[in-house]
Scaffold this active site. Structure first.
Site, PDB file in Angstrom:
ATOM      1  CB  CYS A 157      -0.930  -0.017   1.207  1.00 58.00           C
ATOM      2  SG  CYS A 157      -1.904   1.479   1.339  1.00 58.00           S
ATOM      3  CB  CYS A 160      -0.582   2.534   4.023  1.00 52.06           C
ATOM      4  SG  CYS A 160      -2.071   1.843   3.324  1.00 52.06           S
ATOM      5  CG  ASP A 161       3.156   1.285   4.452  1.00 54.46           C
ATOM      6  OD1 ASP A 161       2.714   1.761   5.513  1.00 54.46           O
ATOM      7  OD2 ASP A 161       2.923   0.127   4.078  1.00 54.46           O
TER       8      ASP A 161
END
Ligand code: NDP
Length: 336
Positions: A157, A160-161
C-alpha cells in the site's frame, strides 16, 4: 493480510456456536464488510427499516482507504480521496440508523436458518439475512525475503507507507492499474521509482500507461522478475532477473529502500467456502443478474463476487442490489 480468518473445520464452528449460543444477538440483516458495497447495502437496508448491523472488518472502509484520488466516482466533480469518500459513505449509512461496529467475522454456519456468524471468535449473531461484502486483499509474490521484510520495507500500500520513503529510491512490482497508480503516487514523494513488470508491456489502461511513461523519475523495467529482496534490518535492494526474449537472461541488482507489491488481489471468501459456491480463484458465485448465493438468505456484493469490473461504483451498485434482494427475501418469508 486477510481481512477474515478461515475456520479450521466445521466441527470447530459448530462447537463454537453451541458454546456461545446463550448470548446470540438476533438481527434481520447482517452486513459483513465496509467498502462501497457494504456501506451502500447498509444505506438501502437501513432506509428499508431492516435495522442493519454492519461489521467493518480489519480495514474499515476497505481497499479505497488505501487509494489517493478517486476521480471516476460520479458526484465528486473535483475528485475525492478514498478515505474521505468512505467516511462519507459511512456517515450516510449511519444517518439512516445502520449500526456500524468494529469486528471481524471469523466463522459462519449457513447450514440452518437463522444463519449464524461468529464475530471475533467470541460473539454469535443469528441473522435472517446476511450480506457479504468482504472485498478482496492484496496478493504477494510469495518470496521468503518478501515475508521477512513485510512491515520493514515491503508493503502492498503506497498511500499507507509511501511517506516513510520520502526522498529515497523505491520499487513497485506489477503492470496493472494499481501498480501504475502506486508508482505515480510514489514518484511524487520519492527520488526514483522502478516499476518492475514481468511482461514486455503494461496491462494498465492507456491513460495510466501514459502517465507513468511521462513521469521522469519512474523507470519501467520490462521483462523483469524479482529474485529476492535483500537488506539487513530493512530493505536495501532487489536482485532481479532480466530477460530479453528467450535466449538472454541475466541478473541485475537495484538499490532501493522500499518494495511495493501491486500484483492484484484475492477475494476474502475463505470463511464461506464450506457453504457457498466459489470460482477457481475464490470469488463467490452469485445467480447471474442478482446478488443471491446458492444459500437462501445469503447475498454477496462488491469485489468478493466480482472478478471483472472491481470498481467502487460497480461495488456500490451491487451493494444496492444485495439490500433490495435481502428486503424482498425477508418480505417473501414473513421475516420483515
Ligand atoms: P491486475 O490483475 O489488473 O494486474 C496485476 C498485474 O500484476 C499484472 O500486470 C500482472 O502481470 C502482475 N503480476 C501478477 N502476478 C505477478 C507475479 N507473480 N509477478 C510479477 N507480476 C505479477 O490487478 P490491479 O490490482 O492492477 O487491478 C485490478 C482491477 O482494478 C483492474 O480491473 C484495474 O483496471 C482496476 N483498477 C482501477 C483503478 C482506477 O481506475 N483508478 C486503480 C487500480 C485498479 P501480467 O500482466 O503479466 O499478468
Amino acid at each position: 493480510m486477510d481481512l477474515f480468518k478461515s475456520m479450521d473445520n466445521l466441527n470447530t464452528v459448530e462447537e463454537k456456536v453451541n458454546e456461545i449460543k446463550g448470548d446470540a444477538e438476533k438481527v434481520k440483516c447482517l452486513i459483513i464488510g465496509s467498502g462501497p458495497a457494504g456501506y451502500t447495502a447498509a444505506i438501502y437496508a437501513a432506509r428499508a427499516n431492516l435495522k442493519p448491523i454492519l461489521y467493518e472488518g480489519l480495514q474499515p472502509g476497505g481497499q479505497l482507504t488505501t487509494t489517493t484520488e478517486v476521480d471516476n466516482y460520479p458526484g465528486y466533480p473535483e475528485g475525492v480521496t478514498g478515505p474521505v469518500m468512505m467516511e462519507d459513505f459511512k456517515k450516510q449509512a449511519e444517518r439512516f440508523g445502520t449500526d456500524c461496529r468494529w469486528g471481524i467475522a471469523t466463522s459462519v454456519d449457513f447450514s440452518a436458518k437463522p444463519h449464524k456468524v461468529i464475530i471475533d471468535n467470541n460473539k454469535l449473531i443469528e441473522a435472517d439475512s446476511v450480506i457479504i461484502a468482504t472485498g478482496a486483499t492484496a496478493k504477494y509474490l510469495g518470496l521468503e525475503s518478501e515475508e521477512k521484510f513485510k512491515g520493514s520495507g515491503v508493503s502492498a500500500c503506497a498511500t499507507c507507507d509511501g511517506f516513510f520513503y520520502k526522498g529515497l529510491d523505491v520499487a513497485v512490482v506489477g503492470g496493472g492499474d494499481t501498480a501504475c497508480e502506486e508508482a505515480s503516487y510514489l514518484a511524487g514523494i520519492c527520488n526514483k521509482v522502478y516499476l518492475i513488470v514481468r511482461k514486455d508491456y503494461l496491462r494498465a489502461s492507456k491513460a495510466m500507461q501514459e502517465r507513468v511513461m511521462k513521469t521522469e523519475n519512474i523507470e519501467v523495467l520490462f521483462e523483469t522478475n524479482t529474485k529476492e529482496i535483500f537488506g539487513g534490518q530493512t530493505v536495501e535492494g532487489v536482485k532481479l532477473i532480466k530477460r530479453k526474449g528467450e535466449a538472454d537472461e541475466h541478473e541485475e541488482t537495484i538499490k532501493v529502500s522500499g518494495y511495493f507489491v501491486a500484483i492484484g488481489h484475492k477475494p476474502n471468501s475463505e470463511i464461506f467456502a464450506d457453504y457457498l459456491e466459489l470460482d477457481e480463484i475464490g470469488y463467490i458465485n452469485t445467480i447471474p443478474g442478482t446478488s443471491k448465493t446458492k444459500v437462501e438468505g445469503v447475498f454477496a456484493c462488491g469485489d468478493v463476487q466480482d472478478s471483472v469490473y472491481r470498481q467502487a461504483i460497480t461495488a456500490a451498485g451491487s451493494g444496492c442490489k444485495a439490500a433490495l434482494d435481502a428486503e424482498r427475501y425477508l418480505g417473501e418469508n414473513g421475516l420483515l
